[in-house]
Design a protein around this motif. Sequence first.
Motif, short mmCIF file in Angstrom:
data_model
loop_
_atom_site.label_atom_id
_atom_site.label_comp_id
_atom_site.label_asym_id
_atom_site.label_seq_id
_atom_site.Cartn_x
_atom_site.Cartn_y
_atom_site.Cartn_z
N ILE A 106 0.85 -1.20 0.00
CA ILE A 106 0.00 0.00 0.00
C ILE A 106 0.88 1.24 0.00
CG2 ILE A 106 -2.04 -1.03 1.10
CD1 ILE A 106 -1.09 0.05 3.75
N PRO A 107 0.45 2.30 -0.70
CA PRO A 107 1.29 3.50 -0.78
C PRO A 107 1.40 4.20 0.57
CG PRO A 107 -0.86 3.91 -1.75
CD PRO A 107 -0.81 2.45 -1.44
N LYS A 108 2.58 4.75 0.81
CA LYS A 108 2.84 5.48 2.05
C LYS A 108 2.32 6.91 1.92
CE LYS A 108 6.84 4.46 4.82
NZ LYS A 108 8.29 4.53 4.88
N ASN A 109 2.03 7.55 3.05
CA ASN A 109 1.60 8.95 3.09
C ASN A 109 0.39 9.22 2.19
OD1 ASN A 109 3.76 9.23 4.76
ND2 ASN A 109 5.08 10.14 3.20
N ARG A 110 -0.53 8.28 2.18
CA ARG A 110 -1.75 8.45 1.40
C ARG A 110 -2.94 8.11 2.29
NH1 ARG A 110 0.83 10.95 -1.19
NH2 ARG A 110 1.44 10.89 -3.39
N LEU A 111 -4.13 8.46 1.81
CA LEU A 111 -5.36 8.08 2.49
C LEU A 111 -5.82 6.74 1.93
CD1 LEU A 111 -7.71 8.70 4.40
CD2 LEU A 111 -8.72 10.10 2.61
N PHE A 121 -10.45 22.58 14.52
CA PHE A 121 -10.31 21.15 14.22
C PHE A 121 -11.52 20.38 14.74
CE2 PHE A 121 -5.51 21.92 14.40
CZ PHE A 121 -5.45 22.12 13.03
N LEU A 122 -11.98 20.72 15.94
CA LEU A 122 -13.14 20.03 16.50
C LEU A 122 -14.38 20.29 15.66
CD1 LEU A 122 -12.62 20.73 20.29
CD2 LEU A 122 -12.57 18.50 19.19
N ILE A 124 -4.39 16.19 14.78
CA ILE A 124 -4.07 17.21 13.78
C ILE A 124 -3.38 18.38 14.47
CG2 ILE A 124 -5.06 18.86 12.16
CD1 ILE A 124 -7.16 16.79 11.55
N GLY A 125 -3.90 18.71 15.65
CA GLY A 125 -3.29 19.80 16.42
C GLY A 125 -1.85 19.49 16.80
N SER A 126 -1.54 18.20 16.99
CA SER A 126 -0.20 17.85 17.45
C SER A 126 0.85 18.06 16.38
CB SER A 126 -0.17 16.39 17.90
OG SER A 126 -0.12 15.54 16.76
N GLN A 170 -18.50 14.64 5.01
CA GLN A 170 -17.63 15.43 4.13
C GLN A 170 -16.55 16.15 4.92
OE1 GLN A 170 -16.83 15.79 1.14
NE2 GLN A 170 -18.36 14.36 0.36
N LYS A 171 -16.97 16.74 6.05
CA LYS A 171 -16.01 17.45 6.91
C LYS A 171 -14.96 16.48 7.42
CE LYS A 171 -18.85 20.96 9.09
NZ LYS A 171 -19.64 21.02 10.30
N LEU A 172 -15.42 15.29 7.82
CA LEU A 172 -14.51 14.30 8.37
C LEU A 172 -13.48 13.89 7.33
CD1 LEU A 172 -13.97 12.26 10.78
CD2 LEU A 172 -15.14 10.63 9.32
N ILE A 173 -13.95 13.68 6.09
CA ILE A 173 -13.03 13.28 5.03
C ILE A 173 -11.99 14.38 4.81
CG2 ILE A 173 -12.87 12.79 2.55
CD1 ILE A 173 -15.68 11.48 2.85
N ARG A 174 -12.43 15.63 4.85
CA ARG A 174 -11.49 16.74 4.71
C ARG A 174 -10.43 16.69 5.81
NH1 ARG A 174 -15.38 20.68 4.02
NH2 ARG A 174 -14.89 21.54 6.06
N THR A 175 -10.89 16.36 7.03
CA THR A 175 -9.96 16.31 8.15
C THR A 175 -8.95 15.19 7.97
OG1 THR A 175 -11.83 16.93 9.48
CG2 THR A 175 -9.85 16.34 10.65
N LEU A 176 -9.43 14.02 7.52
CA LEU A 176 -8.53 12.90 7.30
C LEU A 176 -7.51 13.26 6.23
CD1 LEU A 176 -11.07 9.93 7.36
CD2 LEU A 176 -9.51 10.66 9.17
N ARG A 177 -7.99 13.97 5.22
CA ARG A 177 -7.12 14.42 4.13
C ARG A 177 -6.06 15.36 4.69
NH1 ARG A 177 -5.72 12.08 -0.12
NH2 ARG A 177 -7.78 11.74 -0.99
#
Length: 701
Positions: A21-26, A465-466, A497-499, A521-528
């Motif tokens: 699996i590719p590194k540094n990807r979602l 972030f929250l 994310i804050g860390s 949608q917001k969550l996906i943006r955060t994961l991204r």
Amino acid sequence: MESIKIFGARENNLKNINLEIPKNRLVVFTGLSGSGKSTLAFDTLYAEGQRRYIESLSSYARQFLDKVGKPDIDKIEGLTPAIAIDQKSTSKNPRSTVGTITEIYDYARLLFARVGTQHCHLCGKKISKMSSSDIIEQILKLPDNSKIVILAPLIREKKGTSHDLLATLRQKGYVRALIDGVMVRLDEEIELGKTKKHTIKAVIDRVVIKDENRSRIAEDIEKALKESYGEVEVEITNHEEMGIEKNLIYYSEHMACFDCKVSFEPLEPLSFSFNSPKGACPICDGLGIRFAIDLKKIVDEELSIEDGAIKTMYGFNKGYYFLLLKAFCKQIGISTTTPLKEIEDYQKKAILHGSSEVVEFEWKNHKMKKSWDGVVKISYEMLKNEKDFTEYMSEKVCDSCKGFRLKPESLSVKVANITISDMLSQPIEECYSFFLNEENFAYLTKQEKMIASSILKEIKERLFFLYDVGLGYITLGRDARTISGGEAQRIRIASQIGSGLTGVMYVLDEPSIGLHERDTQKLIRTLRNLQQKGNSVIVVEHDKETIENADFIVDIGPGAGKFGGSVVFAGTLDELKSSNTQTALYMSGKKKCEYFYRRKQEDWIEIKNVTINNISNLSTKIPLKNLVSITGVSGSGKSSLILQTLLPVAKELLNNAKKVKKVSGIEIDGLELLDKVIYLDQSPIGRTPRSNPATYTGVMD
Ligand SMILES: [Zn+2]
Ligand SMILES: [Zn+2]
């Protein structure tokens, strides 16, 4: 592209998987429940990452950590340190709140301590601490030609003749003093009542505000501050003429409320910590809740006092209070043999809350004289140190701090006109827009702005972030024990994310669970966002939207358990769409969940005009040949509709299977389509000891 390579993964049901699996990807791991996707993500990738991290620590550090077994795997290449964000780890600590686990509370404490303004918790007035030069500057701002008297307050509402004090003033050369509001000359004889309270202020100077008096006024103020240890009062004798609202202005070098006669400690971050005696509410010790006597658990109104209406005063070893209570009742004429519910309300009140009347009674041959303090107070004293006190007490929000855990002084400090409790009780969404609005903080001085800016930045970032992971509805003051697993997971994502860590492999299980589409949608943006900081993000997920937004998809299957455990597909979304796996067929819409499409419904039971209990004139249709659920909150009338309306009518009439109309005002159509009705409830099926499930179901026969 860099990648993580897995060779020969055999944990649980995994069938010797090789996967790159590719590194540094979602990356999304998907597949049926039980297919082995979590085993691959958590029990293999994360477990190995964790194990290697622990191996790398010194043996000293390792002794404090649980030993992690090596997962059943040949090898993994390209693994980075791993952090799992699962839905399990919610806090059990009663002192944890959303604010503390996100560290926002720590920054809020800093903010309120550094730039907060103390207000008096008793009268609400703003308390300001001023330096002598601040005070001089303020006084010189009064309009020219204001006639002022500069006073040094020495004694406030204190009994005594103050003979020595007056003598000292004379000695120091003061000519006048203001005693109890009256201006007196000190060279005259002053006789103060010994038993009366007096207020004495030394008159430092009487002067008119104008330019040539500036240095004289400054000297006067310094002198007054010295004389009264940091306080000065200015009376403006012609205040009406000058258009000044108040005739007396009070200044202090200390933090104190002049009206309420309380002084305040200087603020520090600990003043806002409910884990420190400097900040904690003294009533509930910073827990926000306290145990209070629950009268419902103590008092049985059906019984008389003799029969044990007051449980805490009755029975073994409670004799003393029982005798006192009976003597009290006798003395003020309350019957102890009448059930409590039948005695007068004011009498009940006296029993529960006490009275000042002194009661005489006999206890172990001694004559006792005591007042009756009331069931509530006595029971509390009796129970507070006992182990089983919860039997009689209930958890209540602390009256003093209203659940905000801090002492009243700390709860009266404001920043941008809000207190720390205001901040904690706002939903994060509102809180975020409050902090975003620069105007709210425009009042700060230049120096305060400098101090606050870095703190505000941290707070805003974390709030964002929250908000961004879809937690805008939660408050910062929310008890961490009451948040769901999914919410806890999203809070942890937000704090990760804050860390600002990079080069980490994050493993998450179903973060979209329980989320509204908009928030997904917001969550996906955060994961991204997490991925774009240079991290590998591996999500175990069923959600279509998340899969569609992944860089790389791994489908584990084809079935569950021993029928799963293989990689059915690994690649990008486009590649998935052109493949032929189950997931792909559903994703592309070639297969659909027929389950959600209703069959054509022809036969119904129709209930009309039901009026019973809290149901009024309700009509409804129930589809036949279906599993139908009647739902609603407790007390909404579910049972009334089915058990008290449909069931008895059906039971009575079904044997004849004829069209039924107008049974006690209720019309039920469609029962003729049924053969019989069987009611399955939870009552026990047999009373005989010879009966067991086998005999009952006929298996034994
Ligand atoms: Zn006050
Ligand atoms: Zn409290």
